[in-house]
Design an enzyme around this catalytic site. Structure first.
Site, PDB file in Angstrom:
ATOM      1  N   ASP A   1      45.235  61.723  29.220  1.00 51.03           N
ATOM      2  CA  ASP A   1      46.187  60.617  29.091  1.00 51.03           C
ATOM      3  C   ASP A   1      47.543  61.069  29.614  1.00 51.03           C
ATOM      4  O   ASP A   1      48.250  61.833  28.972  1.00 51.03           O
ATOM      5  CB  ASP A   1      46.287  60.198  27.628  1.00 51.03           C
ATOM      6  CG  ASP A   1      47.182  58.982  27.412  1.00 51.03           C
ATOM      7  OD1 ASP A   1      47.826  58.530  28.381  1.00 51.03           O
ATOM      8  OD2 ASP A   1      47.231  58.489  26.279  1.00 51.03           O
TER       9      ASP A   1
ATOM     10  N   HIS B   1      44.302  57.327  29.889  1.00 51.50           N
ATOM     11  CA  HIS B   1      44.872  56.657  28.728  1.00 51.50           C
ATOM     12  C   HIS B   1      43.866  55.752  28.025  1.00 51.50           C
ATOM     13  O   HIS B   1      43.831  55.664  26.803  1.00 51.50           O
ATOM     14  CB  HIS B   1      46.092  55.848  29.181  1.00 51.50           C
ATOM     15  CG  HIS B   1      46.717  55.053  28.091  1.00 51.50           C
ATOM     16  ND1 HIS B   1      47.299  55.640  26.978  1.00 51.50           N
ATOM     17  CD2 HIS B   1      46.840  53.709  27.909  1.00 51.50           C
ATOM     18  CE1 HIS B   1      47.773  54.690  26.182  1.00 51.50           C
ATOM     19  NE2 HIS B   1      47.500  53.516  26.712  1.00 51.50           N
ATOM     20  N   ASP B   2      43.051  55.054  28.780  1.00 51.82           N
ATOM     21  CA  ASP B   2      42.117  54.091  28.181  1.00 51.82           C
ATOM     22  C   ASP B   2      40.893  54.741  27.566  1.00 51.82           C
ATOM     23  O   ASP B   2      39.958  54.030  27.173  1.00 51.82           O
ATOM     24  CB  ASP B   2      41.682  53.073  29.227  1.00 51.82           C
ATOM     25  CG  ASP B   2      42.585  51.846  29.212  1.00 51.82           C
ATOM     26  OD1 ASP B   2      43.518  51.811  28.386  1.00 51.82           O
ATOM     27  OD2 ASP B   2      42.353  50.936  30.026  1.00 51.82           O
TER      28      ASP B   2
ATOM     29  N   SER C   1      47.577  52.910  22.057  1.00 51.82           N
ATOM     30  CA  SER C   1      48.631  52.505  22.978  1.00 51.82           C
ATOM     31  C   SER C   1      49.693  51.694  22.230  1.00 51.82           C
ATOM     32  O   SER C   1      50.230  52.163  21.233  1.00 51.82           O
ATOM     33  CB  SER C   1      48.012  51.721  24.137  1.00 51.82           C
ATOM     34  OG  SER C   1      48.900  51.613  25.207  1.00 51.82           O
TER      35      SER C   1
ATOM     36  N   ARG D   1      49.436  43.843  37.107  1.00 52.70           N
ATOM     37  CA  ARG D   1      48.228  44.367  36.478  1.00 52.70           C
ATOM     38  C   ARG D   1      47.698  45.597  37.221  1.00 52.70           C
ATOM     39  O   ARG D   1      47.271  46.575  36.606  1.00 52.70           O
ATOM     40  CB  ARG D   1      47.159  43.294  36.456  1.00 52.70           C
ATOM     41  CG  ARG D   1      45.842  43.723  35.858  1.00 52.70           C
ATOM     42  CD  ARG D   1      46.012  44.205  34.446  1.00 52.70           C
ATOM     43  NE  ARG D   1      44.757  44.373  33.748  1.00 52.70           N
ATOM     44  CZ  ARG D   1      44.642  44.864  32.531  1.00 52.70           C
ATOM     45  NH1 ARG D   1      45.742  45.226  31.882  1.00 52.70           N
ATOM     46  NH2 ARG D   1      43.482  44.985  31.957  1.00 52.70           N
TER      47      ARG D   1
END
Length: 389
Positions: free
Chosen positions: A330, A363-364, A164, A233
């Site tokens: 992602d 993505h993570d 990232s 967040r």
């Protein structure tokens, strides 16, 4: 980057680690930033694991993502039940093997985990910087990391990796200090933010700015803008996952109820999950740091480095051997962006390998245990090390 993943304190681990600090750029020798502003003194928090060889040629630099920090692996105490954010990858016999390599990870400039940022004391006023803190860029973060490595006597980096925003720093390093970098592994990253990524960051920033406790960044002596930071967040967290991950984890299941409430309570499990993630985040992160770091990520544009106007021109300065990795699910930095990166590298004749890893968690995915990812990284680093020694 999602909230830290909790692991059982068992199995292979680097064990106890210690956060250290390095201060430089003391006035009148402040660091000159991309904005033209000068900043100093600057403190960088960092951690190291493994042992540095006598010839100092086994250095792995790990660059963290947006809300990460220098605590990459291991534990701070025997009672600490939460290891560093990449403990599954960094350790003895792991993808980045600390029996062989010396790993350095620092908290970025502008952060709030020990490095100088907007919550730090401005030496000119004796108060927290707040919005008096200058805007910083990914290149500024890399300049501060270079100062740390100079301090440690490191002149050559065997490999560097990061996912990232950490991947942006990896790319920036390869263009800013190409002579130092032997190899690089940018993960789940991009050469520049899409309009979609900028849009999500802007909505998150506006959530903080709209919080009545934000007070134009001057909140350090009073209530914190926790509501805005929590919402920011939650917005970010959605982008770190995938449709499949959310569907499989939560579906439309209700949270502790048998039927809909017909009010604005959190009916669904996914609502409860996001509220929980937001509440946890405000305990460890500064709202102003979130504003500055997301802006730095939005400003990053590798295709406009210096006087260059394309990625091909930019990578003409790179010397490293690359392993570029993307993940199928992602949608924040989709695979086509990594393929564009690889094309630009190849047009410059660089030694580059590319792999799209099948992963359903979005993505993570780069943060989660993945045997294939670990094998790719360990195989690449080992081959570079054998080639150089």
């Amino acid at each position: 980057m999602s909230e830290y993943i909790t692991h059982a304190q068992s199995g292979r681990s680097v064990g106890r680690v210690e956060k250290k600090y390095f201060t430089f750029a003391e006035p009148p020798h402040e660091m000159v930033l991309d904005s033209g502003r000068r900043l100093g003194p600057i403190t960088i928090a960092y951690e190291t694991v493994g042992h540095l060889n006598a010839d100092k040629r086994n250095v792995i630099l790990v660059l963290h993502a947006l809300t990460g920090d220098s605590h990459v692996a291991g534990y701070y105490s025997e009672n600490d039940d939460k290891p560093g954010w990449w403990d599954n990858m960094v350790g003895p016999g792991k993808g980045i093997d600390t029996d062989k390599y010396f790993v350095i990870c620092s908290n970025v400039l502008g952060g709030c985990m020990g490095s100088t940022g907007p919550a730090s004391i401005n030496p000119e006023t004796g108060k927290p910087y707040g919005l008096d803190f200058p805007m910083v860029t990914i290149a500024d973060m890399v300049r501060a990391q270079k100062a740390l490595l100079d301090h440690l006597g490191i002149k050559e980096i065997l490999s560097m990796t990061g996912g990232s925003m950490g991947g942006m720093q990896v790319l920036q390093w390869c263009l800013q200090y190409p002579e130092m970098v032997n190899s690089a592994i940018p993960l789940a990253t991009t050469m520049r933010h899409s309009a979609l990524a900028i849009a999500f960051n802007e909505v998150a920033r506006q959530a903080i700015i709209a919080d009545p406790n934000w007070h134009n960044g001057n909140y350090y002596d009073g209530p914190q803008p926790n509501l805005g930071l929590s919402v920011a967040r939650m917005i970010g967290h959605i982008t770190y996952l995938s449709d499949e991950a959310l569907r499989r984890k939560f579906g439309r299941r209700l949270q502790n109820r048998e039927d809909l409430s017909f009010n604005f309570d959190g009916d669904f499990q996914v609502e409860s999950y996001l509220r929980h993630q937001g509440a946890k985040f405000v305990e460890r992160f500064d709202a102003n740091s979130f504003l500055y770091i997301t802006k730095a990520a939005d400003y990053f544009d590798l295709t406009r480095q210096g006087h260059q106007t394309s990625a091909v021109d930019a990578f003409a300065r790179a010397l490293a051997r690359f392993l570029v990795i993307s993940f199928t699910s992602d949608w924040l930095y989709p695979t086509y962006q990594s393929r564009d990166m690889v094309k630009a590298m190849k047009k410059n004749g660089l030694d580059v390998s590319f792999c799209e890893v099948e992963a359903e968690w979005g993505h993570d995915a780069f943060l989660l245990p993945n045997e294939r990812l670990s094998n790719l990284i360990s195989g690449f680093i080992d081959s570079v090390y054998e080639q150089l020694t």
